[in-house]
Design a protein around this motif. Structure first.
Motif, short mmCIF file in Angstrom:
data_model
loop_
_atom_site.label_atom_id
_atom_site.label_comp_id
_atom_site.label_asym_id
_atom_site.label_seq_id
_atom_site.Cartn_x
_atom_site.Cartn_y
_atom_site.Cartn_z
N LEU A 86 0.81 -1.21 0.00
CA LEU A 86 0.00 0.00 0.00
C LEU A 86 0.85 1.27 0.00
O LEU A 86 0.41 2.29 -0.52
N SER A 87 2.04 1.21 0.56
CA SER A 87 2.89 2.41 0.54
C SER A 87 3.29 2.73 -0.91
O SER A 87 3.36 3.90 -1.28
N TYR A 88 3.52 1.71 -1.73
CA TYR A 88 3.83 1.93 -3.14
C TYR A 88 2.62 2.53 -3.85
O TYR A 88 2.74 3.48 -4.60
N LYS A 89 1.45 1.93 -3.61
CA LYS A 89 0.24 2.44 -4.28
C LYS A 89 -0.04 3.88 -3.87
O LYS A 89 -0.42 4.71 -4.69
N PHE A 90 0.16 4.18 -2.59
CA PHE A 90 -0.03 5.55 -2.12
C PHE A 90 0.93 6.50 -2.85
O PHE A 90 0.53 7.55 -3.33
N PHE A 91 2.19 6.10 -2.92
CA PHE A 91 3.20 6.93 -3.58
C PHE A 91 2.87 7.13 -5.06
O PHE A 91 3.10 8.20 -5.61
N LEU A 92 2.29 6.12 -5.68
CA LEU A 92 1.95 6.18 -7.11
C LEU A 92 0.60 6.86 -7.37
O LEU A 92 0.14 6.90 -8.50
N ASP A 93 -0.03 7.39 -6.32
CA ASP A 93 -1.35 8.04 -6.43
C ASP A 93 -2.40 7.10 -6.99
O ASP A 93 -3.17 7.46 -7.88
N MET A 94 -2.40 5.88 -6.47
CA MET A 94 -3.36 4.86 -6.93
C MET A 94 -4.31 4.50 -5.79
O MET A 94 -3.91 4.48 -4.63
N ALA A 95 -5.54 4.19 -6.14
CA ALA A 95 -6.49 3.67 -5.15
C ALA A 95 -6.03 2.26 -4.77
O ALA A 95 -5.41 1.57 -5.58
N PRO A 96 -6.31 1.83 -3.55
CA PRO A 96 -5.84 0.51 -3.11
C PRO A 96 -6.25 -0.64 -4.03
O PRO A 96 -5.49 -1.59 -4.20
N GLU A 97 -7.43 -0.56 -4.63
CA GLU A 97 -7.89 -1.66 -5.48
C GLU A 97 -7.56 -1.45 -6.96
O GLU A 97 -7.86 -2.30 -7.80
N GLU A 98 -6.92 -0.36 -7.29
CA GLU A 98 -6.61 -0.05 -8.68
C GLU A 98 -5.57 -1.02 -9.25
O GLU A 98 -4.61 -1.40 -8.57
N ALA A 99 -5.76 -1.39 -10.50
CA ALA A 99 -4.83 -2.31 -11.17
C ALA A 99 -3.51 -1.60 -11.49
O ALA A 99 -3.51 -0.42 -11.82
N VAL A 100 -2.43 -2.33 -11.39
CA VAL A 100 -1.11 -1.78 -11.69
C VAL A 100 -0.81 -1.92 -13.18
O VAL A 100 -1.55 -2.58 -13.91
N ILE A 101 0.28 -1.33 -13.60
CA ILE A 101 0.68 -1.39 -15.01
C ILE A 101 1.26 -2.75 -15.34
O ILE A 101 1.58 -3.54 -14.46
#
Length: 181
Positions: A86-101
């Protein structure tokens, strides 16, 4: 027109970030203090505003590369970790359930958008300068994973350079006069 900053998708789970990521976490501090709009400014010319599908925002892609420089991970491992950290997702401005690249997107970003090696150096330099000004970096030593970078010096040995030039010369001669083969 590309927005200055990627926006987090509305999510009922964003409150998790306040619970899980401490206020003094390095990623939270960087997100709050660093304005990454310089990335968009530097890369605006590399994106077409009206052709094709929407690209992943350059700030998010740059943040992936920044995470990669902060942690010795391969592209695949970095993307995998960003699925559940979650710290990565937060840093990337992504919602917790958002799909990654897809990991291949990082390679394409480096090759297509950051064709000029000096541009990547400039972006990292600016980020480090900002982080040091804001006392986010406490050490005077920075280690960067240079797996995908080329040295500016001694790319080829003198013998290899001569062999390449010889090969090119022979091809030119053969194209003019095939009987010389």
């Amino acid at each position: 027109m590309m927005p200055d900053r990627p926006s987090m998708k509305p999510s009922p789970y964003t409150a998790l970030y306040d619970i899980v990521i401490p206020k003094d976490h390095i990623f939270r501090r960087i997100n709050e203090l660093v304005d990454f709009s310089f990335v968009t400014e530097e890369l605006t010319e590399k994106y077409c505003p009206d052709n094709g599908r929407m690209a992943i925002h350059p700030i998010r892609m740059f943040k992936y590369l920044l995470l990669k420089s902060m942690n010795p991970l391969s592209d695949v491992d970095l993307v995998e970790r960003s699925k559940y950290d979650l710290s990565y997702k937060f840093f990337l401005d992504m919602a917790p359930e958002e799909a990654v690249i897809d990991p291949s997107s990082l390679t394409k970003f480096r090759k297509l958008r950051l064709q000029d090696q000096n541009l990547l150096d400039l972006l990292i330099e600016k980020t480090i300068a900002i982080a040091m000004d804001l006392d986010l970096i406490e050490t005077g030593t920075i280690i960067v994973d240079a797996t995908h970078t080329q040295s500016r010096y001694n790319l080829k040995k003198p013998q290899e350079i001569l062999q390449d030039q010889s090969r090119k010369l022979r091809k030119t001669i053969y194209s003019v006069n095939e009987s010389m083969k």
